[in-house]
Design a protein around this motif. Structure first.
Motif, PDB file in Angstrom:
ATOM      1  N   THR A   1      52.803 -19.165 -13.203  1.00 55.07           N
ATOM      2  CA  THR A   1      52.865 -18.054 -14.152  1.00 55.07           C
ATOM      3  C   THR A   1      53.854 -17.001 -13.679  1.00 55.07           C
ATOM      4  O   THR A   1      54.662 -16.499 -14.472  1.00 55.07           O
ATOM      5  N   LEU A   2      53.823 -16.701 -12.389  1.00 56.36           N
ATOM      6  CA  LEU A   2      54.774 -15.717 -11.857  1.00 56.36           C
ATOM      7  C   LEU A   2      56.205 -16.172 -12.102  1.00 56.36           C
ATOM      8  O   LEU A   2      57.057 -15.401 -12.527  1.00 56.36           O
ATOM      9  N   PHE A   3      56.432 -17.461 -11.865  1.00 56.18           N
ATOM     10  CA  PHE A   3      57.771 -17.999 -12.071  1.00 56.18           C
ATOM     11  C   PHE A   3      58.184 -17.875 -13.537  1.00 56.18           C
ATOM     12  O   PHE A   3      59.286 -17.419 -13.857  1.00 56.18           O
TER      13      PHE A   3
ATOM     14  N   ILE B   1      44.497 -29.244 -13.122  1.00 51.88           N
ATOM     15  CA  ILE B   1      45.251 -28.663 -12.010  1.00 51.88           C
ATOM     16  C   ILE B   1      46.675 -28.328 -12.446  1.00 51.88           C
ATOM     17  O   ILE B   1      47.258 -27.340 -12.030  1.00 51.88           O
ATOM     18  N   PHE B   2      47.218 -29.117 -13.364  1.00 52.70           N
ATOM     19  CA  PHE B   2      48.581 -28.894 -13.870  1.00 52.70           C
ATOM     20  C   PHE B   2      48.639 -27.582 -14.667  1.00 52.70           C
ATOM     21  O   PHE B   2      47.902 -27.405 -15.632  1.00 52.70           O
ATOM     22  N   PRO B   3      49.506 -26.635 -14.246  1.00 48.57           N
ATOM     23  CA  PRO B   3      49.420 -25.275 -14.780  1.00 48.57           C
ATOM     24  C   PRO B   3      49.623 -25.132 -16.294  1.00 48.57           C
ATOM     25  O   PRO B   3      49.096 -24.205 -16.883  1.00 48.57           O
ATOM     26  N   LEU B   4      50.390 -26.035 -16.910  1.00 49.88           N
ATOM     27  CA  LEU B   4      50.580 -25.879 -18.358  1.00 49.88           C
ATOM     28  C   LEU B   4      49.300 -26.226 -19.127  1.00 49.88           C
ATOM     29  O   LEU B   4      49.080 -25.763 -20.226  1.00 49.88           O
ATOM     30  N   PHE B   5      48.461 -27.077 -18.512  1.00 49.11           N
ATOM     31  CA  PHE B   5      47.235 -27.501 -19.184  1.00 49.11           C
ATOM     32  C   PHE B   5      45.991 -26.803 -18.642  1.00 49.11           C
ATOM     33  O   PHE B   5      45.004 -26.653 -19.339  1.00 49.11           O
ATOM     34  N   SER B   6      46.052 -26.418 -17.357  1.00 50.67           N
ATOM     35  CA  SER B   6      44.819 -25.986 -16.694  1.00 50.67           C
ATOM     36  C   SER B   6      44.091 -24.831 -17.391  1.00 50.67           C
ATOM     37  O   SER B   6      42.868 -24.820 -17.397  1.00 50.67           O
ATOM     38  N   PRO B   7      44.802 -23.866 -18.005  1.00 51.35           N
ATOM     39  CA  PRO B   7      44.046 -22.774 -18.626  1.00 51.35           C
ATOM     40  C   PRO B   7      43.072 -23.256 -19.687  1.00 51.35           C
ATOM     41  O   PRO B   7      42.112 -22.574 -19.998  1.00 51.35           O
TER      42      PRO B   7
ATOM     43  N   VAL C   1      45.636 -21.461  -7.699  1.00 50.32           N
ATOM     44  CA  VAL C   1      46.853 -21.075  -6.975  1.00 50.32           C
ATOM     45  C   VAL C   1      48.099 -21.547  -7.724  1.00 50.32           C
ATOM     46  O   VAL C   1      49.061 -20.799  -7.905  1.00 50.32           O
ATOM     47  N   LEU C   2      48.048 -22.789  -8.202  1.00 51.03           N
ATOM     48  CA  LEU C   2      49.194 -23.319  -8.946  1.00 51.03           C
ATOM     49  C   LEU C   2      49.446 -22.510 -10.207  1.00 51.03           C
ATOM     50  O   LEU C   2      50.583 -22.199 -10.558  1.00 51.03           O
TER      51      LEU C   2
END
Lengths: 306, 442
Positions: B408-410, B375-381, B402-403
């Motif tokens: 990513t947009l940020f 769920i954590f965006p730096l790891f989720s991919p 969503v996260l």
């Protein structure tokens, strides 16, 4: 007075506490080659970047053809940056087409414009060559074409002659003159004074972000004239007799530069020459060079680093 | 928008048209297979040293037989330690193994002794003790007079077959549940997860570096000077990201269409050898074909639509996230590549951590670590794809998605700010303090 191509009013730009451009105003007229001069770091590039809309002025207004443009990228300006390059792996044709499409032209319109310039600069044969296969001079020609091909009303050329061989240098010079005579507004930005003296009709001179000199080139020179003349004689000018003459130097061409007292006129000098029986083969009013004027104003040569 | 499209188009075509692209895209699955083979080989590699040993076995537990893999030759002799060492010297054995005399089958501890010039390595140690243990067991069974069949019946083979389909599970009879195929499901699912995660990992890495190099090149060549009077830096960056991102998506599409074809090919191939085998030599198959066919039929059971879409989604998310950081870094860099290498290392750390978490997530896809990392965006991919084939709950997928989008947009926006100032900055090293100043710039 000619129609205005560019008008900038009270433009100021700060970078981190350092005033790069300080309340600069000037006008560029159509068909009048305009020189933007100054030593490196004087604020020329910062000024140009605001005109081209790359950066936003902190204060002041910029008008192109009477329309306010500050902060917008407009195809009405052609810009040849001082530091310039191209995509090495692209072919000449692809590259020019890419740039003209980015300026908002359709492939069809763009093709017509690019073709016209390819014809004029005789680069048709290079169409399918990659940029990296071209000589440095050729690349510069392409860069010039890239700056002017979309027929902009205002052309900003930042040190356009650096690195050019004499042949291409002449070609570009002629092209600049032609574009100017066609009524384009052209700003020539450089620290090479001799180019300005040769090409520009009007100038502004910037130092430390401020305009220190502005006006018509010949008028500026006249106003800084120091009662100096150049004489071509067949012997030393020491034999000449009239009051208040000082011999300054012998120029590289073998002419003597003399300075006369205020009030002594051409007639006085010539009659003294005639009286002395010395042979005279050159006589010229010696106007100061822009560099001399710059030194006079700032105490430094324009080519010195700040 | 038109400008971004034109830039993206150039970035895309200039890459896809290259021979290199075709080679990498077609070669990647092969390279990947090789990679796994090599890794498998390295891990299963056991010492290739072979040694000859002299064994003293007074109780004759080994019955003059010793067949451990790191021992080429074992010779049995009786005698004192001194005598044995003398024989070792004379006949050139590598070592001497002393088995103590054992008088009772009830013994629980045995101390073997190995004497050699070479220190005992882990491999040989495990080899000898393991082998001796099994022989000791045989000896004890014989000594105690135990019936071996009786003993064997104490062992029960336990397997587990899982199902996430609760409705079907409710209606199936007990016999149906014993399905040979589904016991390998977690392995196949894990395999798919790892392969996808690895692909994303490599693509994010390679494409991210590509973006960084290309930004640096534009800066060093001063093309950017010509470009920025025509397009906004942010447009240039976005166009680049979209173009290179699309290259990756193209690769994924090619792989997704290729892999079923390859699998179909394998099925055909092995299907034929199986019938051929049946006609010919009968039994003694080299590969466990039943398992292979089981894996292939398992593969068909996964929800490939979800997996494919998620693959592309997480690739794009990871790519945009990391590549925009790499792009900003490229813009910060001066003319020489080495300068900000330490910073590029920092950016790569989360991706590397993610792949390690991914390996763990495959083994226990619903552990707390796996769930929150996915769920954590730096790891989720990278971590989420590992869990994909295990049917993670929808809320986790949605939250993670969503996260990832928001973060990513940020990051793209943030990188854009650095990029904008960085590309026009020459000759000045951009350290972190400098960058913070840029961020404050209007």
């Amino acid at each position: 007075m000619n129609e205005s191509a560019l008008n900038i009013q009270g433009v100021t730009k700060k970078y981190e506490g350092h005033l790069a451009v300080d309340d600069i105003s000037f006008e560029v007229e159509k068909g009048v080659l305009f020189g933007l001069l100054g030593p490196n770091g004087a604020g020329k590039t910062s000024t140009i970047r605001m005109i081209t809309g790359i950066t936003l002025p902190d204060e002041g207004k910029i008008f192109l053809n009477g329309k306010r443009v500050d902060g917008s990228l407009t195809a009405g300006i052609g810009y040849l940056p001082e530091e310039r390059g191209l995509y090495k792996k692209m072919t000449v044709g692809d590259h020019l087409m890419y740039l003209i499409r980015l300026r908002g032209f359709s492939t069809k319109e763009g093709k017509k414009m690019v073709d016209e310039w390819a014809e004029r600069f005789e680069i048709r044969g290079w169409w399918k060559k990659k940029i990296e296969e071209l000589s440095k001079g050729m690349q510069q020609k392409i860069q010039f074409v890239a700056a002017v091909m979309h027929n902009p009303d205002l052309l900003i050329l930042d040190e356009p002659f650096t690195g050019l061989d004499p042949v291409n240098s002449n070609l570009i010079r002629d092209e600049i003159k032609r574009l100017s005579s066609e009524g384009k507004g052209i700003i020539l930005s450089t620290h090479r004074m001799e180019q300005v003296e040769e090409l520009c009709e009007k100038i502004v001179l910037i130092n430390h972000g401020k305009i220190v000199l502005r006006g018509r080139l010949n008028e500026i020179k006249e106003s800084y004239w120091d009662n100096e003349y150049l004489l071509g004689l067949d012997q030393e000018p020491g034999n000449l007799e009239f009051g208040g003459m000082e011999v300054r130097e012998k120029t590289a061409k073998g002419h003597w530069k003399i300075k006369v007292r205020e009030g002594v006129n051409t007639r006085d000098i010539l009659s003294a020459v005639l009286k002395s029986g010395v042979e005279l083969h050159h006589f010229e009013k010696s106007l100061p060079s822009l560099n001399d004027i710059f030194i006079k104003i700032t105490g430094k040569s324009i080519n010195e680093e700040q | 928008m038109r400008k971004i499209r034109i830039i993206a188009e150039r970035e895309y075509l200039s890459r896809v048209k290259k021979l290199q692209f075709i080679l990498i895209t077609l070669g990647a699955p092969i390279l990947f297979g090789l990679f796994f083979l090599v890794v498998g080989f390295i891990f299963s590699y056991s010492g290739d040293e072979k040694r000859t040993i002299l064994i003293s076995d007074p109780s004759n537990i080994l019955e003059e037989r010793f067949e451990a893999s790191t021992i080429t030759e074992a010779t049995f002799r009786q005698g004192t330690t001194a005598e044995l060492l003398k024989i070792k010297e004379e006949e050139g054995f590598d070592g001497v193994l002393l088995v103590p005399a054992v008088d009772s089958a009830m013994v629980r501890d045995i101390n073997l002794r190995y004497i050699s010039e070479q220190r005992l390595d882990i491999d040989t140690d495990l080899n000898i003790t393991g082998y001796f243990n099994s022989r000791m067991r045989e000896w004890k069974i014989k000594q105690l007079g135990i019936d071996e069949d009786l003993l064997a019946s104490l062992n029960t083979r336990v397997r587990i077959s899982s199902s996430t389909d609760l409705v079907a599970a409710a209606s199936e009879s007990e016999d149906d549940a014993v399905d040979e195929g589904s016991s390998i499901t977690p392995y196949v699912a894990g395999g798919i997860g790892l392969v996808i995660a690895m692909l994303i990992y490599f693509m994010v890495f390679i494409n991210g570096m590509m973006i960084m190099r290309s930004v640096m090149e534009e800066k060093v060549n001063r093309i950017v000077e010509i470009m920025i009077s025509t397009v906004r830096p942010f447009e240039l960056m976005l166009g680049k990201l979209i173009g290179v991102g699309a290259v990756g998506v193209t690769q994924i599409f090619i792989w997704l269409t290729l892999i079923p074809i390859i699998l179909f090919g394998i099925t055909l191939l092995f299907g034929e050898t199986m019938t051929a085998g049946a006609q010919g030599m009968g039994e003694a198959p080299q590969i466990d074909e039943a398992t292979l066919m089981g894996v292939l039929s398992e593969l068909a059971n996964f929800n490939w639509w979800v997996i494919s879409i998620a693959f592309i989604f997480y690739y794009l998310g990871g790519f945009l996230l990391y590549s925009s950081l790499f792009g900003a870094l490229g813009a910060m860099m001066g003319d020489d590549l080495g300068e900000n290498n330490s910073l590029s290392l920092i950016i790569t750390i989360p991706i590397v951590i993610a792949i390690y978490i991914g390996v763990v997530a495959v083994q226990s896809p619903n552990s707390t670590l796996a769930v929150w990392s996915s769920i954590f965006p730096l790891f989720s991919p990278i971590v989420m794809p590992c869990r994909l084939a295990f049917d993670p709950p929808l809320w986790q997928l949605l939250l993670s998605g969503v996260l990832l989008i928001a973060f990513t947009l940020f990051i793209v926006w943030f990188s854009g700010k650095i990029y904008r100032v960085g590309i026009l900055m020459y000759g000045k090293k951009a350290d972190l303090r400098e960058v913070i100043k840029w961020l404050r710039n209007k």
